[in-house]
Design an enzyme around this catalytic site. Structure first.
Site, PDB file in Angstrom:
ATOM      1  N   SER A 288       4.209  -7.480   5.060  1.00 44.94           N
ATOM      2  CA  SER A 288       4.293  -8.321   3.874  1.00 44.94           C
ATOM      3  C   SER A 288       5.745  -8.782   3.665  1.00 44.94           C
ATOM      4  O   SER A 288       6.321  -9.433   4.537  1.00 44.94           O
ATOM      5  CB  SER A 288       3.742  -7.557   2.666  1.00 44.94           C
ATOM      6  OG  SER A 288       3.521  -8.431   1.581  1.00 44.94           O
TER       7      SER A 288
ATOM      8  N   ASP B  56      -7.596 -11.149   3.666  1.00 47.54           N
ATOM      9  CA  ASP B  56      -6.360 -11.065   2.891  1.00 47.54           C
ATOM     10  C   ASP B  56      -6.322 -12.138   1.803  1.00 47.54           C
ATOM     11  O   ASP B  56      -6.429 -13.334   2.087  1.00 47.54           O
ATOM     12  CB  ASP B  56      -5.163 -11.243   3.838  1.00 47.54           C
ATOM     13  CG  ASP B  56      -3.839 -10.845   3.216  1.00 47.54           C
ATOM     14  OD1 ASP B  56      -3.751 -10.779   1.974  1.00 47.54           O
ATOM     15  OD2 ASP B  56      -2.893 -10.576   3.981  1.00 47.54           O
TER      16      ASP B  56
ATOM     17  N   HIS C 175      -4.951  -7.025   2.863  1.00 41.46           N
ATOM     18  CA  HIS C 175      -3.499  -7.167   3.009  1.00 41.46           C
ATOM     19  C   HIS C 175      -2.813  -5.931   3.590  1.00 41.46           C
ATOM     20  O   HIS C 175      -1.645  -6.004   3.975  1.00 41.46           O
ATOM     21  CB  HIS C 175      -2.880  -7.504   1.645  1.00 41.46           C
ATOM     22  CG  HIS C 175      -1.462  -7.972   1.705  1.00 41.46           C
ATOM     23  ND1 HIS C 175      -1.079  -9.126   2.354  1.00 41.46           N
ATOM     24  CD2 HIS C 175      -0.321  -7.431   1.204  1.00 41.46           C
ATOM     25  CE1 HIS C 175       0.227  -9.282   2.244  1.00 41.46           C
ATOM     26  NE2 HIS C 175       0.719  -8.270   1.565  1.00 41.46           N
TER      27      HIS C 175
END
Length: 268
Positions: free
Chosen positions: A82, A219, A246
């Site tokens: 991320s 996601d 995610h």
């Protein structure tokens, strides 16, 4: 320029150096489920500035990446999840001698959604870029000073959106990261600014190292449809985990490692 020492847990004394960078709102404990699988390597579990046990570092992504590059070994495999993937990509661009290979997990070179822009000279609009809606990040930013713990918890909930096991995924992430102090307000604010403002879409074309991009098909933060808008070259490989959201290394650890480990072996 000198920086305060970041907190880095190094596990293993031999083998290929691997650097792990976590995402927003958490700390390096989020990667603890991967330790056994990576035991044959020298793995550096980093707390980003203002997160976990690391002190704040003033500045923006450029100062953070400089601090990381100077405090970690060169020619390592950098793995970023991320926000950590955005930072690892910036390191690969600015300090290519630090990064032997790059892995980004559920990460985007531009996290903020962008609207179509008319290019008058050419007479057409560039397509909109999928990502986090600006008002969502603005809301998190305004809430930071009022209720920091609740803000972090809400963001963790968004990260599990779409997962078949969203509730258990959130609890798993929380249980891992609560062993350390909450992030500082400065670190959280800087991280949000990076998610909102940093746009590496043009710069990632400079990445020449082997690059593995791992995506969660479900996601809700980083849509996999951005794959077709990203560079596609011989040094780049995309892997999609079908039922993951995610945090695929939390929700689908076996499938995640089945994709990651053979790729790492190729570049050790």
């Amino acid at each position: 320029m000198s920086f305060p020492a970041l907190h880095i847990d190094t596990v293993g004394s031999q083998g290929q150096d691997i650097v792990l960078l976590h995402g927003w709102g958490v700390n390096n404990q989020v990667f603890s489920p991967l330790q056994n699988a990576l035991h044959q390597y020298r793995v550096h579990y980093v707390d980003l500035p203002g997160f976990g046990l690391s002190p704040n570092i003033d500045g923006d992504i450029k100062q953070w990446t400089q601090a990381l590059a100077t405090q970690l070994p060169q020619q390592a495999i950098w793995v970023g999840w991320s926000l950590g993937g955005l930072i690892a990509s910036q390191v690969a661009i600015d300090y290519p001698e630090s990064v032997a290979a790059l892995v980004t997990i559920a990460s985007s070179p531009c996290f903020m959604a962008r609207e179509s822009v008319m290019t008058h000279e050419k007479g057409y609009s560039t397509p909109s870029w999928p990502g986090i809606q600006p008002e969502v990040l603005a809301q998190f930013s305004s809430q930071l000073s009022r209720d920091l713990p609740r803000t972090v918890e809400r963001f963790l909930a968004i990260q599990a959106m779409g997962s078949d096991n969203a509730k258990s995924d959130i609890q798993h992430i929380k249980s891992l990261v609560l062993s350390k102090p909450l992030p500082t307000q400065q670190g959280l604010s800087q991280g949000l600014d990076m998610l909102a403002q940093v746009d590496l879409r043009a710069s990632v074309t400079q990445i020449q190292q082997p690059w593995l991009r791992i995506w969660g098909k479900l996601d809700g933060l980083v849509p996999r449809k951005i794959i077709t808008s990203l560079p596609s070259r011989d040094n780049i490989e995309d892997m999609v985990i079908n039922k993951a959201s995610h945090a695929p290394f939390i929700s689908h650890p076996e499938e995640f490692l089945d994709r990651l480990l053979p790729w790492i072996i190729k570049y050790c």
